[in-house]
Design an enzyme around this catalytic site. Structure first.
Site, PDB file in Angstrom:
ATOM      1  N   ASP A   1      18.730  14.399   0.301  1.00  0.00           N
ATOM      2  CA  ASP A   1      17.577  15.320   1.189  1.00  0.00           C
ATOM      3  C   ASP A   1      16.494  14.900   0.486  1.00  0.00           C
ATOM      4  O   ASP A   1      15.182  15.391   1.055  1.00  0.00           O
ATOM      5  CB  ASP A   1      17.974  16.983   0.972  1.00  0.00           C
ATOM      6  CG  ASP A   1      18.109  17.273  -0.455  1.00  0.00           C
ATOM      7  OD1 ASP A   1      18.453  16.695  -1.207  1.00  0.00           O
ATOM      8  OD2 ASP A   1      17.575  18.582  -0.600  1.00  0.00           O
TER       9      ASP A   1
ATOM     10  N   HIS B   1      11.134  23.931  -0.423  1.00  0.00           N
ATOM     11  CA  HIS B   1      12.574  23.648  -0.824  1.00  0.00           C
ATOM     12  C   HIS B   1      13.456  24.966  -0.680  1.00  0.00           C
ATOM     13  O   HIS B   1      14.300  25.298  -1.423  1.00  0.00           O
ATOM     14  CB  HIS B   1      12.745  23.026  -2.221  1.00  0.00           C
ATOM     15  CG  HIS B   1      13.949  22.366  -2.403  1.00  0.00           C
ATOM     16  ND1 HIS B   1      15.286  22.642  -2.888  1.00  0.00           N
ATOM     17  CD2 HIS B   1      14.338  21.216  -2.010  1.00  0.00           C
ATOM     18  CE1 HIS B   1      16.278  22.028  -2.805  1.00  0.00           C
ATOM     19  NE2 HIS B   1      15.498  20.803  -2.586  1.00  0.00           N
TER      20      HIS B   1
END
Length: 301
Positions: free
Chosen positions: A64, A268
């Site tokens: 990611d 995040h």
């Protein structure tokens, strides 16, 4: 200094959220920080010119944070890029990217430079006359770095009124900007501080994702203008943060407070939560100046 969030959510991309990637514009330089899947689509959505990106910083080799890199490199090739591209990331990133390019019999028509990182101490990655970039060693499940971006303001500001009153010729202006004293025709020495002002505050930005709560980074990021710090979980899931080596919003705020930063940007986020406002509310119990990253959001720093 301008920060554009291309993606700021953890783990997998969704139709409404994107994994980590952001663009920092500082002193007319444009830096891409992390390159999760879908980054080049987000670059287009946010009208960021591909040609301005010459330096890419990858924090670690979890998907990611870099699965969009080979696609972006390939698109640069299709767009007939000619300028050099520098990629900074953990050791192994060169092999991973070149393997994919070779498998597809694809080769860039521009110079592609990899700067592989192994050091667990902060080190300078990039420096020119206006900007310096350093690593911020982080603690995650694999080797990970954050990045510190700092302006370099060498030039002092001219006090034009005093300079003109003294009859100093324009040819000496550059010397004065860089701290030089001036001797008048009559032999009088004019100290630099009498005809200049201090330079503007040197702005700084620290990117910290992903990491467990880690006070060892505080001396590196102390007093920065803006700290982006991961906040994957809320405090009620602190056990998951510890297990996965991530941070809670409260812990990120604690780092910001102890490092005396001016502003904290959270990101995040785990997608388990119904609203990212929960992260802001939790962090503000510790640190007052909290901002929330979100896909497509811009911050003028």
């Amino acid at each position: 200094m301008k920060l554009t969030i291309l993606g700021c959510y953890a783990a997998t991309p969704r139709t409404i959220t994107n994994p980590t990637s952001q663009v920092l514009e500082i002193k007319n330089r444009m830096f891409l920080i992390d390159c999760g899947e879908g980054t080049q689509v987000q670059l287009r959505k946010n009208k960021i010119k591909f040609s301005k990106i010459n330096h890419i910083f990858i924090s670690h080799l979890h998907g990611d944070h870099f699965f969009g890199l080979v696609g972006l490199i390939s698109t640069f090739m299709l767009l007939n890029r000619e300028s050099d591209l520098h990629v900074y990331g953990p050791k192994g990133i060169k092999e991973l990217i070149l393997l994919q390019l070779r498998a597809g019999n694809s080769f860039t028509g521009y110079n592609l430079y990899f700067h592989e990182l192994e050091s667990k101490e902060s080190e300078v990655l990039f420096e020119d006359e206006k900007v310096i970039v350093k690593t911020i060693p982080l603690k995650h499940r694999i080797y990970t770095n954050g990045f510190l971006f700092q302006e370099k303001n060498k030039e002092r500001k001219l006090n034009i009124d005093k300079i003109q009153n003294l009859g100093i010729d324009v040819v000496y202006y550059q010397k004065i900007k860089y701290g030089g004293d001036i001797t008048l025709d009559n032999g009088t020495i004019i100290p630099n501080h009498e005809i200049t002002f201090d330079p503007e505050h040197e702005k700084s930005y620290a990117f910290c994702s992903d990491t467990v709560y880690n006070e060892e980074l505080i001396p590196i990021i102390e007093n920065v203008d803006v700290l982006y710090h991961e906040a994957t979980f809320l405090e009620k899931e602190a056990h998951l943060a510890e297990k996965t080596m991530h941070t809670t919003a409260k812990q990120a705020a604690t780092i910001a407070l102890k490092a005396n930063v001016k502003n904290l940007v959270l990101g995040h986020y785990s997608t388990r939560y119904e609203s990212i406002e929960l992260f802001k509310s939790e962090a503000e119990t510790i640190f007052p100046n909290v901002l929330l990253a979100d896909d497509g959001k811009e911050f003028e720093l």
